[in-house]
Design a protein around this motif. Sequence first.
Motif, PDB file in Angstrom:
ATOM      1  N   ILE A  16       0.824  -1.112  -0.646  1.00 39.81           N
ATOM      2  CA  ILE A  16      -0.335   0.077  -0.062  1.00 39.81           C
ATOM      3  C   ILE A  16       1.083   0.797  -0.081  1.00 39.81           C
ATOM      4  N   VAL A  17       0.636   2.449  -0.892  1.00 45.36           N
ATOM      5  CA  VAL A  17       1.443   3.244  -1.185  1.00 45.36           C
ATOM      6  C   VAL A  17       0.614   4.189  -1.248  1.00 45.36           C
ATOM      7  N   TRP A  18       0.952   5.804  -0.492  1.00 47.39           N
ATOM      8  CA  TRP A  18       0.261   7.164  -0.389  1.00 47.39           C
ATOM      9  C   TRP A  18       1.533   7.971   0.296  1.00 47.39           C
ATOM     10  N   SER A  19       1.311   8.877  -0.874  1.00 47.57           N
ATOM     11  CA  SER A  19       1.964  10.056  -0.645  1.00 47.57           C
ATOM     12  C   SER A  19       0.598  11.479   0.310  1.00 47.57           C
ATOM     13  N   PRO A  20       1.204  11.694   0.656  1.00 45.26           N
ATOM     14  CA  PRO A  20       0.288  12.367   1.998  1.00 45.26           C
ATOM     15  C   PRO A  20      -0.335  14.102   1.641  1.00 45.26           C
ATOM     16  N   HIS A  21       1.558  14.465   1.213  1.00 47.00           N
ATOM     17  CA  HIS A  21       2.333  15.677   1.095  1.00 47.00           C
ATOM     18  C   HIS A  21       2.904  15.584  -0.305  1.00 47.00           C
ATOM     19  N   PRO A  22       2.972  16.611  -1.020  1.00 38.47           N
ATOM     20  CA  PRO A  22       4.406  16.448  -2.258  1.00 38.47           C
ATOM     21  C   PRO A  22       5.481  16.246  -1.940  1.00 38.47           C
ATOM     22  N   GLY A  23       6.452  14.914  -2.456  1.00 35.49           N
ATOM     23  CA  GLY A  23       7.061  14.570  -1.937  1.00 35.49           C
ATOM     24  C   GLY A  23       7.646  13.405  -0.891  1.00 35.49           C
ATOM     25  N   GLU A  24       6.475  13.985  -0.283  1.00 34.27           N
ATOM     26  CA  GLU A  24       6.564  12.599   0.934  1.00 34.27           C
ATOM     27  C   GLU A  24       5.739  11.355   0.065  1.00 34.27           C
ATOM     28  N   LEU A  25       6.488  10.238   0.614  1.00 34.63           N
ATOM     29  CA  LEU A  25       5.532   9.247   0.059  1.00 34.63           C
ATOM     30  C   LEU A  25       5.846   8.076   1.265  1.00 34.63           C
ATOM     31  N   ARG A  26       4.576   7.267   1.819  1.00 30.70           N
ATOM     32  CA  ARG A  26       4.241   5.804   2.935  1.00 30.70           C
ATOM     33  C   ARG A  26       4.354   4.896   1.714  1.00 30.70           C
ATOM     34  N   GLU A  27       5.185   4.240   2.155  1.00 32.93           N
ATOM     35  CA  GLU A  27       4.922   2.267   1.281  1.00 32.93           C
ATOM     36  C   GLU A  27       4.553   1.375   3.001  1.00 32.93           C
ATOM     37  N   GLN A  28       3.905   0.920   2.559  1.00 34.13           N
ATOM     38  CA  GLN A  28       3.689  -0.389   3.546  1.00 34.13           C
ATOM     39  C   GLN A  28       3.297  -1.772   3.699  1.00 34.13           C
ATOM     40  N   ARG A  29       4.132  -3.314   3.767  1.00 34.94           N
ATOM     41  CA  ARG A  29       4.032  -4.470   2.769  1.00 34.94           C
ATOM     42  C   ARG A  29       2.538  -4.892   4.036  1.00 34.94           C
ATOM     43  N   LEU A  30       1.242  -5.007   3.457  1.00 35.27           N
ATOM     44  CA  LEU A  30       0.558  -5.765   4.810  1.00 35.27           C
ATOM     45  C   LEU A  30       0.294  -7.306   4.323  1.00 35.27           C
ATOM     46  N   SER A  31      -0.005  -8.057   5.483  1.00 34.36           N
ATOM     47  CA  SER A  31       0.140  -9.554   4.932  1.00 34.36           C
ATOM     48  C   SER A  31      -2.138  -9.919   5.786  1.00 34.36           C
ATOM     49  N   LEU A  32      -2.896  -9.572   4.805  1.00 33.25           N
ATOM     50  CA  LEU A  32      -4.018  -9.773   4.852  1.00 33.25           C
ATOM     51  C   LEU A  32      -4.853 -11.246   4.474  1.00 33.25           C
ATOM     52  N   PRO A  33      -5.606 -11.614   5.160  1.00 34.13           N
ATOM     53  CA  PRO A  33      -6.643 -12.908   5.023  1.00 34.13           C
ATOM     54  C   PRO A  33      -7.037 -12.998   2.550  1.00 34.13           C
ATOM     55  N   SER A  34      -7.112 -13.833   2.294  1.00 31.07           N
ATOM     56  CA  SER A  34      -7.554 -14.068   1.862  1.00 31.07           C
ATOM     57  C   SER A  34      -9.307 -13.493   1.189  1.00 31.07           C
ATOM     58  N   GLY A  35      -9.417 -12.518   0.305  1.00 32.65           N
ATOM     59  CA  GLY A  35     -11.067 -12.350   0.131  1.00 32.65           C
ATOM     60  C   GLY A  35     -10.553 -11.271   1.047  1.00 32.65           C
ATOM     61  N   SER A  36     -10.156 -10.251   1.354  1.00 33.35           N
ATOM     62  CA  SER A  36      -9.921  -9.011   1.553  1.00 33.35           C
ATOM     63  C   SER A  36     -10.376  -8.135   0.644  1.00 33.35           C
ATOM     64  N   THR A  37     -10.718  -6.854   1.127  1.00 33.74           N
ATOM     65  CA  THR A  37     -11.553  -5.829  -0.070  1.00 33.74           C
ATOM     66  C   THR A  37      -9.965  -4.882  -0.096  1.00 33.74           C
ATOM     67  N   LEU A  38     -10.261  -3.934  -0.630  1.00 34.85           N
ATOM     68  CA  LEU A  38      -9.557  -2.488  -0.990  1.00 34.85           C
ATOM     69  C   LEU A  38     -10.135  -1.640  -0.120  1.00 34.85           C
ATOM     70  N   ALA A  39     -10.863  -1.963   1.031  1.00 34.04           N
ATOM     71  CA  ALA A  39     -11.249  -0.687   2.026  1.00 34.04           C
ATOM     72  C   ALA A  39     -10.200  -1.541   3.319  1.00 34.04           C
ATOM     73  N   ARG A  40     -10.362  -3.161   3.340  1.00 35.63           N
ATOM     74  CA  ARG A  40      -9.635  -4.012   4.294  1.00 35.63           C
ATOM     75  C   ARG A  40      -8.593  -3.047   4.859  1.00 35.63           C
ATOM     76  N   ALA A  41      -8.005  -3.206   3.460  1.00 32.07           N
ATOM     77  CA  ALA A  41      -6.510  -2.569   3.241  1.00 32.07           C
ATOM     78  C   ALA A  41      -6.331  -1.397   4.244  1.00 32.07           C
ATOM     79  N   LEU A  42      -6.982  -0.095   3.894  1.00 30.82           N
ATOM     80  CA  LEU A  42      -6.747   0.414   4.191  1.00 30.82           C
ATOM     81  C   LEU A  42      -6.713   0.838   5.471  1.00 30.82           C
ATOM     82  N   ALA A  43      -8.173  -0.040   6.083  1.00 32.45           N
ATOM     83  CA  ALA A  43      -8.097   0.435   7.476  1.00 32.45           C
ATOM     84  C   ALA A  43      -7.111  -1.340   8.179  1.00 32.45           C
ATOM     85  N   ASP A  44      -6.556  -1.603   7.619  1.00 28.72           N
ATOM     86  CA  ASP A  44      -5.362  -1.919   8.356  1.00 28.72           C
ATOM     87  C   ASP A  44      -4.092  -1.520   7.772  1.00 28.72           C
TER      88      ASP A  44
END
Length: 113
Positions: A16-44
């Motif tokens: 999951i990647v997100w740039s809250p402000h120009p020039g700033e990048l956040r990256e994170q690897r998540l391990s989710l149960p199969s069948g997870s949705t995009l909303a679940r990844a954002l929440a987790d």
Amino acid sequence: MASASVSADTALAVDIVWSPHPGELREQRLSLPSGSTLARALADSGWFEAARLPSLTAGIWGRVKPLDTLLREGDRVEVYRPLTVDPKEARRQRYRATGRRIVTRHRPLGRKA
């Protein structure tokens, strides 16, 4: 955060990647149960409050998707900021500043063939 109790055979790894402000990048690897949705990844991810999730624009591999989209192994979830300037207006401003046309396609600048 991602649950540590997810077993290896039913888990899927997504980035999951997100740039809250120009020039700033956040990256994170998540391990989710199969069948997870995009909303679940954002929440987790822990980056967003639950009440804010419906207002987010997110996608997978550069394509905007609804929050109920099922994720697959290796997906890259991206959270998009709203545009601050219309892209056409930004090009006009760059042209005024430099005085040069900015060519984004591989074609000659002369007459149309």
